[in-house]
Design a protein around this motif. Structure first.
Motif, short mmCIF file in Angstrom:
data_model
loop_
_atom_site.label_atom_id
_atom_site.label_comp_id
_atom_site.label_asym_id
_atom_site.label_seq_id
_atom_site.Cartn_x
_atom_site.Cartn_y
_atom_site.Cartn_z
N PRO A 234 0.91 -1.14 -0.01
CA PRO A 234 0.05 0.03 -0.04
C PRO A 234 0.92 1.41 -0.07
O PRO A 234 1.91 1.19 0.62
N ASP A 235 0.31 2.22 -0.63
CA ASP A 235 1.13 3.42 -1.04
C ASP A 235 0.59 4.72 -0.30
O ASP A 235 0.94 5.85 -0.49
N GLY A 236 -0.56 4.52 0.44
CA GLY A 236 -1.20 5.56 1.26
C GLY A 236 -2.11 6.37 0.21
O GLY A 236 -2.91 7.17 0.73
N ARG A 237 -2.33 6.11 -1.09
CA ARG A 237 -3.11 6.85 -1.92
C ARG A 237 -4.64 6.34 -1.77
O ARG A 237 -5.59 7.05 -1.85
N ASN A 253 -10.74 -1.00 4.46
CA ASN A 253 -10.25 0.32 4.55
C ASN A 253 -8.83 0.07 4.31
O ASN A 253 -8.14 -0.79 4.97
N ALA A 254 -8.08 0.62 3.78
CA ALA A 254 -6.60 0.96 3.25
C ALA A 254 -6.05 1.22 4.40
O ALA A 254 -6.21 2.31 5.12
N PRO A 255 -4.84 0.58 4.75
CA PRO A 255 -3.94 1.01 5.76
C PRO A 255 -3.36 2.46 5.77
O PRO A 255 -2.88 2.80 4.51
N ARG A 256 -3.29 3.16 6.65
CA ARG A 256 -2.84 4.47 6.35
C ARG A 256 -1.17 4.56 6.43
O ARG A 256 -0.75 4.26 7.46
N THR A 257 -0.71 5.09 5.37
CA THR A 257 0.71 5.19 5.24
C THR A 257 1.22 6.55 4.83
O THR A 257 0.05 7.32 4.29
N THR A 258 2.33 7.12 5.01
CA THR A 258 2.83 8.33 4.49
C THR A 258 3.12 8.11 3.07
O THR A 258 3.96 7.51 2.58
#
Length: 278
Positions: A234-237, A253-258
């Motif tokens: 995952p790239d946060g987008r 839900n997608a994991p939150r990353t920077t």
């Protein structure tokens, strides 16, 4: 004023730009019918980015081509902005729900010509649309380069890490990764409402994959809805992840990353072109 019931239905319709229900795909295998998936449903909001993941062979590409009405083995009920797919010709639907394959076909003697192909076809068909959205003067003879100038193509390619690709270069001289990004640029410049991206970052290094992801995120900020098949972390987008496995589609839900977003060239160029065409 709409009745309360009608208002509720209208609000429900308008919160989704794209909806699919009862989607199935059955393919012939060794003289028998094999069901890849059936009864799948999904709704997409305006400007949403959703990642579609799952094991190889689970039917991810089959699902995206079904959404684009490109899969003869698939069927389902599809809606765009509350309108049934039956209200669109296949060409009209695909111009708004655009499928971007992992291995694109670029037709033309140059990169610029390949990117202008949709605009060329629109002129030949006499659709009367400038830049896939604005009327042109009825008595004016236009060329594809009038609708899509070199400067706009150049800015878009530069923004997705293709500064080394000359507009006069022959498409068959491009590497696989370059061809995928040129195809992405072509699709983005036609401004579809829904972008179905089939592993367009496959084969790219991390830096260029991030540039591609940034461009898609900018397009989503401007209202484009994006579904991406991805095998990278995952790239946060994305806001959601859809997992297709064993014929079942699950949402989370997608994991939150920077996520980094260092490239604004495409958004700036889009703003300037819209101002020029207004």
């Amino acid at each position: 004023m709409l009745p309360n019931g009608s208002q509720a239905v209208w609000c429900w319709i308008m919160q989704y730009v794209f909806s699919a229900s009862n989607v199935s795909c059955v393919v012939p295998v060794d003289g028998e019918q094999r069901t890849i998936f059936s009864g799948l449903s999904v709704d997409m909001k305006l400007g949403e980015i959703v990642d579609l993941v799952g094991p190889s062979g689970s039917g991810k590409s089959s699902l995206l081509t079904a959404f684009a009405r490109l899969n003869p083995n698939a069927k389902g009920d599809f809606q765009l902005e509350g309108r049934s797919a039956s209200e669109f010709t296949p060409q009209q639907w695909r111009s708004q729900v655009a499928y971007l394959p992992q291995k694109p076909v670029l037709i033309g003697s140059s990169v610029a010509e390949a990117i202008r192909l949709p605009f060329t076809l629109a002129i030949r068909a006499g659709e009367g649309k400038q830049g896939f959205g604005r009327k042109w003067s009825s008595g004016k003879s236009l060329k594809p380069a009038d609708l899509l100038p070199d400067a706009r193509i150049r800015a878009t390619l530069d923004a997705i890490g293709c500064a080394d690709i000359d507009l006069g270069r022959a498409p068959h001289d491009l590497s696989g990764g370059q061809a995928a990004r040129v195809s992405l640029a072509r699709t983005l410049l036609t401004s579809p409402k829904v972008l179905l991206a089939d592993e367009v970052d496959a084969g790219l290094d991390d830096e260029n994959a991030d540039k591609v992801a940034s461009i898609m995120a900018q397009a989503a900020e401007r209202g484009m809805t994006v579904i991406r098949i991805r095998h990278r972390p995952p790239d946060g987008r994305a806001t959601r992840i859809l997992t297709l496995a064993n014929g079942v589609l699950q949402s989370a839900n997608a994991p939150r990353t920077t996520a980094t977003n260092d490239s604004n060239d495409f958004a700036a160029q889009s703003d300037s072109m819209q101002g020029a065409q207004a």
